[in-house]
Design a protein around this motif. Structure first.
Motif, mmCIF file in Angstrom:
data_model
loop_
_atom_site.group_PDB
_atom_site.id
_atom_site.type_symbol
_atom_site.label_atom_id
_atom_site.label_comp_id
_atom_site.label_asym_id
_atom_site.label_seq_id
_atom_site.Cartn_x
_atom_site.Cartn_y
_atom_site.Cartn_z
ATOM 1 N N GLN A 153 12.638 -8.778 -4.836
ATOM 2 C CA GLN A 153 11.498 -8.296 -5.625
ATOM 3 C C GLN A 153 10.191 -8.574 -4.906
ATOM 4 N N GLY A 200 11.964 -12.122 -21.487
ATOM 5 C CA GLY A 200 11.592 -13.520 -21.293
ATOM 6 C C GLY A 200 10.620 -13.726 -20.145
ATOM 7 N N LYS A 231 17.053 -8.684 -23.515
ATOM 8 C CA LYS A 231 18.152 -9.100 -24.390
ATOM 9 C C LYS A 231 19.337 -8.128 -24.328
ATOM 10 N N GLY A 277 18.666 -11.891 -17.889
ATOM 11 C CA GLY A 277 17.815 -13.006 -17.470
ATOM 12 C C GLY A 277 18.178 -14.260 -18.237
ATOM 13 N N ARG A 278 17.660 -14.360 -19.481
ATOM 14 C CA ARG A 278 17.886 -15.581 -20.250
ATOM 15 C C ARG A 278 19.361 -15.775 -20.617
ATOM 16 N N GLU A 279 20.101 -14.667 -20.760
ATOM 17 C CA GLU A 279 21.533 -14.816 -21.067
ATOM 18 C C GLU A 279 22.235 -15.498 -19.896
ATOM 19 N N LYS A 292 9.839 -1.956 -11.225
ATOM 20 C CA LYS A 292 10.112 -2.588 -12.522
ATOM 21 C C LYS A 292 8.827 -2.563 -13.327
ATOM 22 N N SER A 305 18.726 -10.518 -13.540
ATOM 23 C CA SER A 305 17.332 -10.087 -13.581
ATOM 24 C C SER A 305 16.445 -10.988 -12.712
ATOM 25 N N ALA A 306 15.271 -10.472 -12.398
ATOM 26 C CA ALA A 306 14.338 -11.204 -11.541
ATOM 27 C C ALA A 306 13.906 -12.525 -12.172
HETATM 28 C C1 LIG Z 1 12.265 -18.136 -16.362
HETATM 29 C C2 LIG Z 1 12.002 -16.682 -16.162
HETATM 30 C C3 LIG Z 1 11.409 -16.241 -14.982
HETATM 31 C C4 LIG Z 1 11.160 -14.878 -14.788
HETATM 32 N N1 LIG Z 1 10.611 -14.457 -13.600
HETATM 33 C C5 LIG Z 1 10.425 -13.133 -13.397
HETATM 34 C C6 LIG Z 1 9.962 -12.658 -12.137
HETATM 35 O O1 LIG Z 1 9.740 -13.399 -11.182
HETATM 36 N N2 LIG Z 1 9.800 -11.310 -11.998
HETATM 37 C C7 LIG Z 1 10.086 -10.425 -13.007
HETATM 38 O O2 LIG Z 1 9.949 -9.226 -12.825
HETATM 39 N N3 LIG Z 1 10.555 -10.857 -14.191
HETATM 40 C C8 LIG Z 1 10.742 -12.173 -14.410
HETATM 41 N N4 LIG Z 1 11.278 -12.592 -15.585
HETATM 42 C C9 LIG Z 1 11.687 -11.585 -16.594
HETATM 43 C C10 LIG Z 1 13.183 -11.266 -16.493
HETATM 44 O O3 LIG Z 1 13.499 -10.779 -15.200
HETATM 45 C C11 LIG Z 1 13.630 -10.218 -17.512
HETATM 46 O O4 LIG Z 1 12.985 -9.011 -17.236
HETATM 47 C C12 LIG Z 1 13.343 -10.588 -18.950
HETATM 48 O O5 LIG Z 1 13.565 -11.947 -19.202
HETATM 49 C C13 LIG Z 1 14.202 -9.776 -19.910
HETATM 50 O O6 LIG Z 1 15.560 -10.041 -19.751
HETATM 51 P P1 LIG Z 1 16.362 -11.066 -20.715
HETATM 52 O O7 LIG Z 1 16.039 -10.689 -22.110
HETATM 53 O O8 LIG Z 1 17.797 -10.821 -20.360
HETATM 54 O O9 LIG Z 1 15.900 -12.415 -20.398
HETATM 55 C C14 LIG Z 1 11.513 -13.948 -15.806
HETATM 56 C C15 LIG Z 1 12.111 -14.403 -16.982
HETATM 57 C C16 LIG Z 1 12.370 -15.742 -17.171
HETATM 58 C C17 LIG Z 1 13.039 -16.186 -18.442
#
Ligand SMILES: Cc1cc2nc3c(=O)[nH]c(=O)nc-3n(C[C@H](O)[C@H](O)[C@H](O)COP(=O)(O)O)c2cc1C
Ligand code: SF4
Length: 524
Positions: free
Chosen positions: A195, A331, A374, A395-397, A297, A149-150
């Motif tokens: 992105q 996240g 998640k 992302g966080r995973e 997105k 993820s981004a």
């Molecule tokens: C440290 C961090 C930085 C992130 N930066 C971006 C970003 O630049 N652009 C974006 O669209 N989402 C960003 N996100 C969101 C993630 O891409 C993702 O959509 C979100 O965390 C849900 O996925 P997860 O539950 O697997 O973490 C970020 C998340 C984290 C934790």
């Protein structure tokens, strides 16, 4: 004190110094490199934590955002350690509202292999070809239905970005750059989704305006396979972002095209478009100029935007190639609590509304659906795929797999594991070569579990699991199929006949279990 009286303290000091020296030299654990000696306390607590928590603190499923069980599964998977659980589930299946059950089939054409590691090396591509429906010249079938993820360089450290990019190459994943632009650390072999956020970082002119030529140059100079226009993110929808001046190093300034040492603001809204009509014009412009598939997105709030998007895609011939729906539980590097906790719908509520809007208009087969929030855990990923996602982003995973310990200090620049910081000392603790393998192991294990679950459901690919194959329990009162719960019509959430045939042919070589040879009487 007699001379011999110094022997014990001296031995202790020498021992501690020895441990410190070894911690600083080793590369496996970022935490120990950054916090020699002290860091061992964490591993001790990790080892005896279950027993301690049993009496003192929290249960295996109580911590958030990721429970101890979920984190343990990711850590063990990333190290290719035994990630099985003994004695049966410790989830409160009988009393939990909304508990997910996947329904297996007793007989079927396919059966999961029993061996633990079977399927880890099996490619698990997307069931849809990204960009094919709109005839984009660079349309392609993503090799992996799990991708990164981004997350920008800036919110993550340079070593974390390098580890993820190398890991993406090892696992055949796509690596989303995040809105902070494409850095040198994104150029370690992994293919990219670029992105573009509201700041147009990396593709803007000196006044901060979007610069098409710079975008084309960036795309031409790196393995960019698709472009994602960020409209919003689940953890802070509708809110821009701010990278404090202290974190705007010379390197980040260069990559983003901004001034060093000054606060870097991501505005809340885009300047290049202001409604669906102008958004679609812009998307078609970028697709035409780069040849790449282009998607959006967004988190899900008021549905007007999506209804309008679907209506205009149906009536004007313009359109997006993919839609990434980010759940409100997602996240972020940093956000106000009210946004993280309360703005935008959680994935399981938001995604079905968006999917249904496309399905009602007969456009669901023309768009690749990506989910996040998640979804890097097998049970959540299965639900997302059954609801109609073609791919999931993690992302966080992914951060957990490269060493994050959920200290939740990403916004303070003091991340102890070097994942989410610009502090050179802390970032240095994270060894990209080692952690890239950890990330790849985690993704391969997740794909393996998804493959095994799909085969237990009687289909050859997880994208073919149906919303009717999932049941949701409401404590001991009632159950509803996922299909009933979200109001999907027959066929929604699946793929077209053509895509089904193609992905079934693709999966022909996947490992499958089976049975012992038949007894002579079985066919008798
Ligand atoms: C440290 C961090 C930085 C992130 N930066 C971006 C970003 O630049 N652009 C974006 O669209 N989402 C960003 N996100 C969101 C993630 O891409 C993702 O959509 C979100 O965390 C849900 O996925 P997860 O539950 O697997 O973490 C970020 C998340 C984290 C934790
Ligand atoms: S600050 Fe904590 S939660 Fe954030 S990346 Fe570092 S270890 Fe993980």
């Amino acid at each position: 004190m007699k001379a011999s009286g110094w022997a014990i303290p001296a031995a202790v000091v020498a021992g501690v110094a020895g441990v410190a020296a070894r911690d600083l030299r080793q590369r496996k654990h970022a935490l120990l490199r950054n916090f020699p000696v002290l860091g061992h306390a964490r591993y001790l607590l990790e080892a005896i934590g279950p027993e301690l928590r049993q009496y003192v603190v929290a249960g295996n499923d109580e911590e958030r955002p990721f429970s101890r069980d979920q984190r343990r599964w990711i850590y063990a998977s990333s190290k290719l350690e035994n990630n099985y659980f003994g004695f049966g589930t410790d989830n409160d299946v009988e009393h939990t509202e909304g508990y997910t059950i996947i329904k297996h089939r007793t007989f079927g054409d396919t059966a999961p292999p029993s061996h633990t590691h079977a399927g880890e090396e099996t490619p698990l591509p997307s069931a849809k070809v990204l960009g094919a429906a709109r005839g984009r010249p660079a349309a392609f079938r993503p090799e992996s239905l799990v991708n990164i993820s981004a997350m920008s360089f800036g919110s993550l450290s340079h070593t974390a970005i390098e580890a993820l990019n190398r890991g993406a190459a090892l696992a055949g994943c796509l690596h989303n750059t995040g809105e902070g632009g494409l850095s040198p650390y994104h150029r370690n072999g992994g293919e990219l989704v670029l992105q573009i956020g509201t700041g147009y970082f990396g593709c803007r002119d000196s006044r901060g305006r979007f610069d098409l030529q710079r975008l084309k140059d960036v795309v031409a100079g790196a393995p960019v396979r698709a472009i994602e226009v960020k409209l919003s993110q689940g953890a802070k929808p509708g809110l821009g972002g701010l990278l404090p001046g202290a974190k705007v190093t010379a390197e980040i300034a260069e990559i983003r095209g901004i001034e060093q040492g000054k606060d870097c603001v991501s505005p809340s809204r885009h300047a290049e478009f202001s409604d669906v009509d102008s958004l679609l014009d812009w998307i078609e412009l970028i697709a035409a100029e780069t040849g790449l598939p282009v998607g959006i997105k967004a988190a899900v709030g008021v549905m007007d935007f999506w209804e309008d998007l679907v209506a205009q895609m149906g009536s004007t011939g313009r359109g997006v190639d993919f839609v990434t729906v980010d759940g409100g539980e997602g996240g972020t590097g940093a956000a106000p609590m009210i946004f993280s906790d309360s703005v935008s719908l959680p994935f399981r509520f938001g995604f079905p509304r968006v999917y249904a809007a496309f399905a009602r208009a007969g456009l669901a087969d023309d768009v690749t659906f990506v989910g996040s929030g998640k979804l890097g855990l097998p049970d959540n990923a299965v639900v997302a795929l059954a609801l109609g996602c073609d791919m999931v982003n993690v992302g966080r995973e992914a951060m957990l797999s490269i060493g994050c310990i959920q200290a939740q200090k990403c916004h303070t620049d003091t991340c102890p594991t070097g994942v989410a910081t610009q502090n050179r000392w802390l970032a240095h603790g994270l060894d990209p070569a080692l952690k890239s393998v950890r990330y790849a192991n985690y993704v391969k294990t997740l794909r393996r579990d998804l493959l095994k679950v799909s085969e237990t459901c009687g289909v050859v690919h997880p994208g073919l699991i149906d919303a009717g194959d999932i049941e949701i329990l409401f404590a001991q009162r009632e159950t509803l199929s996922l299909r009933e719960l979200v109001g999907y019509e027959p066929g929604w959430g699946g793929v077209s006949e053509g895509d089904r045939a193609a992905i079934t042919a693709f999966m022909a070589g996947a490992p499958s279990g089976g049975s012992r040879p038949e007894s002579p009487t079985a066919t008798g």
